[in-house]
Design a protein around this motif. Structure first.
Motif, PDB file in Angstrom:
ATOM      1  N   LEU A  97       0.842  -1.302  -0.010  1.00 21.23           N
ATOM      2  CA  LEU A  97       0.134  -0.230  -0.031  1.00 21.23           C
ATOM      3  C   LEU A  97       1.157   1.287  -0.282  1.00 21.23           C
ATOM      4  O   LEU A  97       0.554   2.235  -0.745  1.00 21.23           O
ATOM      5  CB  LEU A  97      -0.825  -0.064   1.173  1.00 21.23           C
ATOM      6  CG  LEU A  97      -1.907  -1.040   1.067  1.00 21.23           C
ATOM      7  CD1 LEU A  97      -2.869  -1.030   2.467  1.00 21.23           C
ATOM      8  CD2 LEU A  97      -2.881  -1.116   0.038  1.00 21.23           C
ATOM      9  N   GLN A  98       2.001   1.278   0.660  1.00 18.69           N
ATOM     10  CA  GLN A  98       2.776   2.394   0.706  1.00 18.69           C
ATOM     11  C   GLN A  98       3.553   2.583  -0.637  1.00 18.69           C
ATOM     12  O   GLN A  98       3.371   3.519  -1.216  1.00 18.69           O
ATOM     13  CB  GLN A  98       3.990   2.143   1.806  1.00 18.69           C
ATOM     14  CG  GLN A  98       4.934   3.531   1.978  1.00 18.69           C
ATOM     15  CD  GLN A  98       4.158   4.676   2.148  1.00 18.69           C
ATOM     16  OE1 GLN A  98       3.438   4.842   3.384  1.00 18.69           O
ATOM     17  NE2 GLN A  98       4.355   5.523   1.223  1.00 18.69           N
ATOM     18  N   GLU A 107      -6.161   4.710   5.642  1.00 17.74           N
ATOM     19  CA  GLU A 107      -7.265   3.847   6.117  1.00 17.74           C
ATOM     20  C   GLU A 107      -8.164   3.459   5.042  1.00 17.74           C
ATOM     21  O   GLU A 107      -8.598   2.078   4.884  1.00 17.74           O
ATOM     22  CB  GLU A 107      -7.947   4.595   7.014  1.00 17.74           C
ATOM     23  CG  GLU A 107      -7.260   4.977   8.367  1.00 17.74           C
ATOM     24  CD  GLU A 107      -6.127   5.822   8.472  1.00 17.74           C
ATOM     25  OE1 GLU A 107      -6.364   6.625   7.336  1.00 17.74           O
ATOM     26  OE2 GLU A 107      -5.257   5.992   9.203  1.00 17.74           O
ATOM     27  N   ALA A 108      -8.768   4.369   4.210  1.00 13.90           N
ATOM     28  CA  ALA A 108      -9.589   3.791   2.969  1.00 13.90           C
ATOM     29  C   ALA A 108      -8.825   2.972   2.100  1.00 13.90           C
ATOM     30  O   ALA A 108      -9.372   2.016   1.419  1.00 13.90           O
ATOM     31  CB  ALA A 108      -9.704   5.462   2.204  1.00 13.90           C
ATOM     32  N   LEU A 109      -7.604   2.914   1.833  1.00  9.31           N
ATOM     33  CA  LEU A 109      -6.807   2.006   0.943  1.00  9.31           C
ATOM     34  C   LEU A 109      -6.665   0.810   1.645  1.00  9.31           C
ATOM     35  O   LEU A 109      -7.076  -0.389   1.058  1.00  9.31           O
ATOM     36  CB  LEU A 109      -5.330   2.760   0.806  1.00  9.31           C
ATOM     37  CG  LEU A 109      -5.230   3.995  -0.160  1.00  9.31           C
ATOM     38  CD1 LEU A 109      -3.717   4.538  -0.242  1.00  9.31           C
ATOM     39  CD2 LEU A 109      -5.565   3.654  -1.690  1.00  9.31           C
ATOM     40  N   ARG A 110      -6.415   0.678   2.830  1.00 10.07           N
ATOM     41  CA  ARG A 110      -6.551  -0.549   3.460  1.00 10.07           C
ATOM     42  C   ARG A 110      -7.656  -1.239   3.534  1.00 10.07           C
ATOM     43  O   ARG A 110      -7.805  -2.565   3.283  1.00 10.07           O
ATOM     44  CB  ARG A 110      -5.821  -0.377   5.059  1.00 10.07           C
ATOM     45  CG  ARG A 110      -5.705  -1.669   5.786  1.00 10.07           C
ATOM     46  CD  ARG A 110      -5.199  -1.331   7.022  1.00 10.07           C
ATOM     47  NE  ARG A 110      -3.824  -0.854   7.138  1.00 10.07           N
ATOM     48  CZ  ARG A 110      -3.647   0.530   7.668  1.00 10.07           C
ATOM     49  NH1 ARG A 110      -4.453   1.253   7.869  1.00 10.07           N
ATOM     50  NH2 ARG A 110      -2.269   0.874   7.621  1.00 10.07           N
ATOM     51  N   GLU A 111      -8.591  -0.386   3.828  1.00 11.45           N
ATOM     52  CA  GLU A 111     -10.098  -1.003   3.809  1.00 11.45           C
ATOM     53  C   GLU A 111     -10.699  -1.421   2.427  1.00 11.45           C
ATOM     54  O   GLU A 111     -11.145  -2.735   2.417  1.00 11.45           O
ATOM     55  CB  GLU A 111     -10.951   0.085   4.408  1.00 11.45           C
ATOM     56  CG  GLU A 111     -12.727  -0.587   4.404  1.00 11.45           C
ATOM     57  CD  GLU A 111     -13.613   0.552   4.789  1.00 11.45           C
ATOM     58  OE1 GLU A 111     -14.889   0.082   5.018  1.00 11.45           O
ATOM     59  OE2 GLU A 111     -13.174   1.534   5.303  1.00 11.45           O
ATOM     60  N   GLY A 112     -10.333  -0.813   1.508  1.00  8.05           N
ATOM     61  CA  GLY A 112     -10.674  -1.117   0.117  1.00  8.05           C
ATOM     62  C   GLY A 112      -9.852  -2.434  -0.407  1.00  8.05           C
ATOM     63  O   GLY A 112     -10.517  -3.365  -0.909  1.00  8.05           O
TER      64      GLY A 112
END
Length: 376
Positions: A217-218, A234-239
Motif C-alpha cells: 500500500l505504501q 485507512e481507506a486504501l487498507r479497507e478497500g
C-alpha cells in the motif's frame, strides 16, 4: 514502457533459501513446495518477477510452465514436456550432453525426452545435475491442471521419479537437487496432493501464498505522488481488504477514481471497491446460487464460520436444523452431507481445514454471500 511492479525480494529470498540452502534451523522444501491462494492475488507475478530471478541469481537452472495459460489449447502433460524440451534445446547454459544407461552412453535429441521410446525425465535431469553440478528448479503454475487426465497424472509420477533419482543419489558432493515448485488456486486439490499417500507428491510442503500488505500500500501511494486524488491510508487498507488483496483490481480503481466526479474521495473509493468485489465474486458465487437448497445452506453455515472453519456440520443438532430449513420430513443423514461437501470441495468452493472442519475457499466471496443472505 511497462508499468512498475511491486517487488517482494524478502519473500523470494526466503523461499529460495528454503529450496536451495536450508540449514538446521530452516524449513526445507527439497521434497517439493506447493503455494496455494485464490486467483489474482499476485502469485504468478511474484513467481516471474521475484522468485525466478532470485533462483537464477543463486545459479539454479529454472524451468517455468504456466498450465493456466495453456489450458484448452494443449494438454497439461504436453505443455510441461514441451517446455522441458524447449529448455534443453535453447538454454545457453547447457551444451550437448549424453544420457548414460547401465553400460551404454546414448546421445539424444530434446524431442525424445519423455516419450515411451525415448529418454526418461529421471535420466535427463540426473545427467544434467551430475554433469553441471547445478540445482534445477521446475516451477509449474496451476499444477492442479495436471490432474485432469491420466496423462497428466503419469507426468507427475514421472517427475516424482526424476526428483527421487536426483535427490536420493548416494554421491552428491556439490549438494545439488531437482526441486519442484507448484502453485495453485484450488486449495483442496493441492492439499490432497501433498497430504495423501496415493499422490505422487505426497509429503511435499504446502503453504498459503502470503497476501500483499501495508508495504504494498505504501509503495502504491508512492506511485501516485503526481495524482490529485489519493485516498487515505485507512481507506486504501479497507478497500484493498474488501477486494481480497487483489492488486490488479486495486490499481484499476485507483486509476478510475482520478476521473470520478465524486468529492468524498475516501468514501467513494471504498464504495467502488465494494462494487468491484461484488462483480468479481460472481464468478465464484454464481454456480453456488444455482445449486440445490441444501448445498446453499451448507455453504452459508461454512461461510459464517470464517477462516477457522465450521466443525458442526455432522452434529445431530445441525442436521435437524438443516432438515427443517430445507423443508424435509426425514432427517438428513451424515453421509448425504458428506456427499454434498465432497462436491463442493471438487468445485473449490470449500476446503478442509482439518478432519471434519471446512472453510470457504474465497473468504471475500463468502462475506459477500452472507451480506446477500442477510439482505434477502
Amino acid at each position: 514502457m511497462s508499468a512498475p511492479i511491486f517487488q517482494r525480494p524478502d519473500l523470494a529470498l526466503a523461499l529460495s533459501n528454503r529450496l536451495l540452502h536450508p540449514d538446521a534451523l530452516q524449513l526445507t522444501s527439497r521434497d517439493g513446495l506447493f503455494l496455494t491462494g485464490v486467483r489474482r492475488i499476485g502469485k504468478t507475478t511474484f513467481i516471474r518477477r521475484d522468485l525466478i530471478p532470485q533462483l537464477e541469481k543463486e545459479n539454479a537452472l529454472v524451468i517455468y510452465i504456466d498450465l493456466w495459460e495453456n489450458r484448452g489449447s494443449i494438454s497439461p502433460a504436453e505443455a510441461v514436456l514441451s517446455k522441458i524440451r524447449q529448455f534443453l534445446a535453447e538454454s545457453p547454459r547447457l551444451s550437448s550432453f549424453k544420457v548414460t544407461f547401465p553400460g551404454v552412453s546414448l546421445s539424444f535429441e530434446p524431442k525424445q525426452v519423455g516419450i515411451p521410446s525415448g529418454v526418461s525425465l529421471a535420466n535427463v535431469f540426473s545427467e544434467i545435475v551430475a554433469k553441471y553440478d547445478v540445482n534445477i528448479v521446475l516451477i509449474i503454475d496451476e499444477i492442479q491442471e495436471a490432474l485432469k487426465n491420466e496423462a497428466g497424472l503419469n507426468l507427475l509420477t514421472a517427475l516424482k521419479a526424476a526428483r527421487d533419482a536426483v535427490n536420493l543419489r548416494p554421491n552428491n558432493p556439490k549438494d545439488t537437487y531437482l526441486l519442484i515448485v507448484g502453485t495453485g488456486s484450488h486449495r483442496s486439490i493441492l492439499t490432497a496432493m501433498a497430504a495423501r499417500s496415493s499422490q505422487p507428491f505426497y509429503g511435499t510442503d504446502r503453504q498459503d501464498f502470503p497476501l500483499l500488505g501495508d508495504e504494498y500500500l505504501q509503495w502504491q501511494v508512492d506511485q501516485m505522488k503526481d495524482k490529485s486524488k489519493v485516498p487515505s491510508r485507512e481507506a486504501l487498507r479497507e478497500g484493498f481488504s474488501i477486494l481480497g488483496c487483489r492488486p490488479k483490481a486495486f490499481r484499476q480503481l485507483l486509476t478510475h477514481i482520478q476521473s470520478y466526479p465524486g468529492v468524498e474521495i475516501n468514501q467513494t473509493f471504498v464504495s467502488l471497491c465494494i462494487n468491484q468485489a461484488r462483480i468479481d465474486a460472481n464468478e465464484f458465487l454464481d454456480p453456488i446460487r444455482n445449486c440445490d437448497l441444501i448445498t446453499r445452506l451448507l455453504f452459508t453455515e461454512i461461510a459464517k464460520a470464517g477462516l477457522g472453519g465450521c466443525t458442526n456440520l455432522f452434529s445431530s443438532a445441525f442436521r435437524a436444523q438443516l432438515t427443517k430449513a430445507a423443508g424435509l420430513d426425514r432427517t438428513i443423514s451424515a453421509s448425504s452431507i458428506q456427499g454434498k461437501l465432497g462436491s463442493m470441495q471438487k468445485n473449490d468452493w470449500i476446503y478442509p481445514v482439518s478432519y471434519g472442519c471446512y472453510a470457504a475457499s474465497d473468504p471475500q466471496a463468502a462475506s459477500i454471500w452472507l451480506s446477500e443472505e442477510e439482505s434477502d
